[in-house]
Scaffold this motif. Structure first.
Motif, PDB file in Angstrom:
ATOM      1  N   ILE A 324       0.832  -1.205   0.000  1.00 19.13           N
ATOM      2  CA  ILE A 324       0.000   0.000   0.000  1.00 19.13           C
ATOM      3  C   ILE A 324       0.870   1.259   0.000  1.00 19.13           C
ATOM      4  O   ILE A 324       0.591   2.224  -0.712  1.00 19.13           O
ATOM      5  N   GLU A 325       1.942   1.227   0.805  1.00 15.15           N
ATOM      6  CA  GLU A 325       2.858   2.375   0.867  1.00 15.15           C
ATOM      7  C   GLU A 325       3.499   2.664  -0.487  1.00 15.15           C
ATOM      8  O   GLU A 325       3.783   3.823  -0.821  1.00 15.15           O
ATOM      9  N   LYS A 326       3.729   1.613  -1.281  1.00 19.55           N
ATOM     10  CA  LYS A 326       4.333   1.787  -2.607  1.00 19.55           C
ATOM     11  C   LYS A 326       3.320   2.232  -3.657  1.00 19.55           C
ATOM     12  O   LYS A 326       3.678   2.606  -4.770  1.00 19.55           O
ATOM     13  N   GLY A 327       2.033   2.146  -3.326  1.00 14.98           N
ATOM     14  CA  GLY A 327       1.003   2.540  -4.291  1.00 14.98           C
ATOM     15  C   GLY A 327       0.408   1.366  -5.043  1.00 14.98           C
ATOM     16  O   GLY A 327      -0.057   1.513  -6.179  1.00 14.98           O
ATOM     17  N   ILE A 328       0.399   0.187  -4.408  1.00 19.34           N
ATOM     18  CA  ILE A 328      -0.183  -1.010  -5.011  1.00 19.34           C
ATOM     19  C   ILE A 328      -1.471  -1.361  -4.267  1.00 19.34           C
ATOM     20  O   ILE A 328      -1.471  -1.482  -3.040  1.00 19.34           O
ATOM     21  N   GLY A 329      -2.573  -1.516  -4.992  1.00 15.91           N
ATOM     22  CA  GLY A 329      -3.855  -1.899  -4.409  1.00 15.91           C
ATOM     23  C   GLY A 329      -4.265  -3.277  -4.869  1.00 15.91           C
ATOM     24  O   GLY A 329      -3.861  -3.735  -5.937  1.00 15.91           O
ATOM     25  N   PHE A 330      -5.072  -3.949  -4.069  1.00 17.49           N
ATOM     26  CA  PHE A 330      -5.456  -5.334  -4.385  1.00 17.49           C
ATOM     27  C   PHE A 330      -6.905  -5.571  -4.014  1.00 17.49           C
ATOM     28  O   PHE A 330      -7.267  -5.614  -2.841  1.00 17.49           O
ATOM     29  N   LEU A 331      -7.764  -5.693  -5.016  1.00 15.83           N
ATOM     30  CA  LEU A 331      -9.149  -6.091  -4.811  1.00 15.83           C
ATOM     31  C   LEU A 331      -9.200  -7.615  -4.856  1.00 15.83           C
ATOM     32  O   LEU A 331      -8.997  -8.216  -5.899  1.00 15.83           O
ATOM     33  N   THR A 332      -9.452  -8.250  -3.697  1.00 18.12           N
ATOM     34  CA  THR A 332      -9.385  -9.707  -3.610  1.00 18.12           C
ATOM     35  C   THR A 332     -10.642 -10.351  -4.183  1.00 18.12           C
ATOM     36  O   THR A 332     -11.693  -9.718  -4.281  1.00 18.12           O
ATOM     37  N   GLU A 333     -10.533 -11.640  -4.533  1.00 21.61           N
ATOM     38  CA  GLU A 333     -11.677 -12.347  -5.119  1.00 21.61           C
ATOM     39  C   GLU A 333     -12.781 -12.573  -4.095  1.00 21.61           C
ATOM     40  O   GLU A 333     -13.941 -12.743  -4.453  1.00 21.61           O
ATOM     41  N   ASN A 334     -12.446 -12.585  -2.817  1.00 17.61           N
ATOM     42  CA  ASN A 334     -13.433 -12.832  -1.767  1.00 17.61           C
ATOM     43  C   ASN A 334     -13.686 -11.531  -1.007  1.00 17.61           C
ATOM     44  O   ASN A 334     -13.096 -11.274   0.029  1.00 17.61           O
ATOM     45  N   GLY A 409      -9.033   5.582  -3.747  1.00 19.85           N
ATOM     46  CA  GLY A 409      -8.829   6.667  -2.808  1.00 19.85           C
ATOM     47  C   GLY A 409      -7.393   6.841  -2.364  1.00 19.85           C
ATOM     48  O   GLY A 409      -6.971   7.960  -2.060  1.00 19.85           O
ATOM     49  N   ILE A 410      -6.608   5.766  -2.323  1.00 23.36           N
ATOM     50  CA  ILE A 410      -5.207   5.900  -1.893  1.00 23.36           C
ATOM     51  C   ILE A 410      -4.291   6.257  -3.067  1.00 23.36           C
ATOM     52  O   ILE A 410      -3.084   6.382  -2.901  1.00 23.36           O
ATOM     53  N   GLY A 411      -4.895   6.396  -4.253  1.00 23.65           N
ATOM     54  CA  GLY A 411      -4.107   6.778  -5.421  1.00 23.65           C
ATOM     55  C   GLY A 411      -3.204   5.669  -5.920  1.00 23.65           C
ATOM     56  O   GLY A 411      -2.043   5.912  -6.270  1.00 23.65           O
ATOM     57  N   SER A 412      -3.722   4.444  -5.967  1.00 24.78           N
ATOM     58  CA  SER A 412      -2.919   3.295  -6.409  1.00 24.78           C
ATOM     59  C   SER A 412      -2.358   3.523  -7.807  1.00 24.78           C
ATOM     60  O   SER A 412      -3.075   3.928  -8.723  1.00 24.78           O
ATOM     61  N   LYS A 413      -1.071   3.252  -7.980  1.00 26.09           N
ATOM     62  CA  LYS A 413      -0.436   3.330  -9.295  1.00 26.09           C
ATOM     63  C   LYS A 413      -0.502   1.989 -10.014  1.00 26.09           C
ATOM     64  O   LYS A 413      -0.472   1.925 -11.243  1.00 26.09           O
ATOM     65  N   VAL A 414      -0.542   0.920  -9.214  1.00 23.57           N
ATOM     66  CA  VAL A 414      -0.740  -0.427  -9.737  1.00 23.57           C
ATOM     67  C   VAL A 414      -1.945  -1.002  -9.018  1.00 23.57           C
ATOM     68  O   VAL A 414      -2.006  -0.994  -7.781  1.00 23.57           O
ATOM     69  N   LEU A 415      -2.922  -1.482  -9.770  1.00 25.51           N
ATOM     70  CA  LEU A 415      -4.148  -1.992  -9.170  1.00 25.51           C
ATOM     71  C   LEU A 415      -4.379  -3.426  -9.632  1.00 25.51           C
ATOM     72  O   LEU A 415      -4.502  -3.696 -10.830  1.00 25.51           O
ATOM     73  N   ILE A 416      -4.403  -4.347  -8.670  1.00 28.53           N
ATOM     74  CA  ILE A 416      -4.663  -5.763  -8.958  1.00 28.53           C
ATOM     75  C   ILE A 416      -6.132  -6.034  -8.667  1.00 28.53           C
ATOM     76  O   ILE A 416      -6.598  -5.821  -7.542  1.00 28.53           O
ATOM     77  N   LEU A 417      -6.863  -6.493  -9.666  1.00 27.50           N
ATOM     78  CA  LEU A 417      -8.291  -6.770  -9.529  1.00 27.50           C
ATOM     79  C   LEU A 417      -8.531  -8.271  -9.739  1.00 27.50           C
ATOM     80  O   LEU A 417      -8.384  -8.765 -10.853  1.00 27.50           O
ATOM     81  N   ASP A 418      -8.860  -8.975  -8.674  1.00 24.45           N
ATOM     82  CA  ASP A 418      -9.097 -10.420  -8.764  1.00 24.45           C
ATOM     83  C   ASP A 418     -10.598 -10.664  -8.816  1.00 24.45           C
ATOM     84  O   ASP A 418     -11.313 -10.447  -7.840  1.00 24.45           O
TER      85      ASP A 418
END
Length: 493
Positions: A324-334, A409-418
């Protein structure tokens, strides 16, 4: 068994959920029930199975007005409901989950474990499931847990089987197996109510379609006599243009890269890149390692070896906070267990990863937080009376938007969407696709894991296919087809 529900209404306090619904079901019929999230489909089925009492209307089963007092009574009379949200006990074994409340005992009152295992194996063979009956359910994938739920329902000898998004967590191969089982049940005279947002499934398997909108049944028609466009128009009350909006973002330089990522027994030598403004789709069969790769990248699980390069710098991600601190977000499958805190409000869920940004002298600036949340709710079209509403009260599509909102909202630069559109209606799906395109326009690099092949093909700029923990191949948008993806996913070329 024949079922008729006439002019059914239901309100929860001042919230009118059903305002007059008619539906009928015949033995040996697959009847699709469709509508956007919040249309009232699940509430209607909960009324049929006795979980909720209805305010007015009538339910007639085999010519007799019938009211079940609870789901157990409904099940005893042959009406079984496979819910979208799974009813499992994570720390119990597979066989214990299958027979909970329906244990088989010998003459002395002891559990007849051998008989239960025998029956479980027989059902699993019919379903084509290969699972150790003694594994704890919490160790299984979401897809495997879903198959257990289906097996539980089939063990009740149901005459009416209600399936709410049964394929949401299944692979193409598992879906084909399920469809064979459904057609077999149909031949035996079982009536099936099939709730799904996947149009291709509805038109492949159903005999009739009933569409609901805003708590009212709009129309019932033979599947062969309608079209996807007509069904969508009835669902949303307007024409819906192309499901996959055109992507016009410019693809920039590589900003995220993995180099030879490995985790023993799970995946190995995973190397790929993602560019600014690019959507890279990850496809593969359930259990191929797609989700496990993403969890390791985000720091939920540990890596054995390999490097992660972000904006030309090799970084170490030991836990999600680092990501998160690096700007990576992760929407989990569950989303229920890992993406949301269900008892918290919409506001609290959205602002949680960004909360430090609202602190002034150790106190939270509640006005700034409120404005931040309202802006995101408006942008993502989250339908709710108030940001203070518990997120558990939202429909599946709106819950998914809340999860997306917190990462935006956190301004993710990389967003992982599962599985970003799992259990989401057709209107909300398009909104999510449009949002992904807008994020790509801003230079966000997006990684999307999806079991929905049309979605992978319709949204991705590039597609990476995973097979048994390794990257089997990569396809450009212009060359990718369902056949090529499935060939790679199953070990072909």
């Amino acid at each position: 068994m024949e079922v008729k529900m006439k002019a059914v209404t239901k309100s929860f306090g001042t919230n009118s959920v059903l305002r007059g619904v008619d539906i009928d079901l015949n033995g040996g019929e697959i009847h699709a029930l469709m509508g956007e999230n919040g249309a009232g489909k699940s509430t209607l089925m909960n009324i049929l199975t006795g979980l909720h009492a209805y305010d007015s209307g009538e339910i007639i089963i085999d010519g007799t007005e019938t009211v079940y007092q609870n789901p157990k009574e409904a099940e005893e009379h042959g009406v079984s409901f496979i819910h979208q949200e799974m009813n499992i006990w994570p720390q119990m074994t597979v066989v214990e989950n299958l027979f909970i409340g329906k244990e088989i005992k010998n003459k002395l009152g002891w559990l007849n474990t051998k008989e239960m295992e025998k029956k479980a194996k027989a059902v699993f063979e019919d379903l084509g499931i290969q699972l150790d009956l003694h594994l704890e359910v919490q160790t299984l994938s979401v897809g495997q847990q879903q198959m257990i739920e289906i097996a539980k329902a089939l063990m009740t000898n149901a005459q009416v089987l209600i399936m709410d998004e049964p394929t949401a967590a299944l692979t193409e191969r598992e879906i084909e197996t399920l469809f064979k089982i459904i057609m077999n049940l149909k031949q035996k005279g079982v009536a099936i109510i099939y709730i799904s947002h996947r149009m291709e499934e509805i038109f492949k398997i159903s005999d009739r379609i009933t569409v609901m909108r805003d708590g009212v049944s709009i129309d019932t028609t033979m599947t062969k006599d309608t079209t996807v466009d007509e069904v969508v128009r009835k669902m949303v009350g307007r024409d819906l243009e192309d499901y996959y909006p055109e992507k016009t973002s410019k693809i920039g330089e590589v900003i995220f890269e993995t180099q030879h990522l490995s985790k023993k027994g799970i995946f190995e030598n995973i190397s790929f890149t993602v560019r600014a403004g690019e959507i890279v789709g990850f496809s593969g069969l359930m259990g191929s390692g797609r989700t496990e790769i993403m969890r390791a990248i985000f720091g939920i699980d540990t890596l054995d070896s390999g490097d992660i390069v972000f904006e030309n710098e090799t970084i170490k991600i030991k836990n999600p906070n680092n990501a998160i601190e690096k700007g990576i977000g992760f929407l989990t499958e569950n989303r229920k267990d890992e993406g949301l805190i269900l008892d918290y409000s919409i506001k609290e869920n959205i602002s949680l990863p960004s909360i430090d940004g609202f602190k002034k002298r150790g106190l939270i600036d509640t006005t700034a937080e409120k404005d931040f949340v309202q802006l995101l709710m408006k942008r993502l079209n989250v339908k709710a009376q108030s940001a203070e509403l518990a997120v558990s009260n939202l429909s599946g599509g709106n819950q998914q938007k809340v999860v997306l909102a917190k990462w935006i909202g956190i301004g993710s630069k990389v967003l992982i969407l599962d599985e970003p559109t799992r259990g989401v209606d057709v209107g909300a799906k398009r909104e999510i696709y449009q949002l992904m395109n807008e994020l790509a326009d801003r230079g966000v690099a997006i990684i999307m894991v999806s079991s929905d092949l049309p979605e992978v093909l319709g949204v991705s700029d590039r597609i990476i296919v995973v097979h048994e923990g390794t990257i089997a191949g990569e396809l450009g948008k212009s060359e990718a087809t369902e056949e090529k993806i499935m060939s790679l996913a199953t070990g072909g070329y």
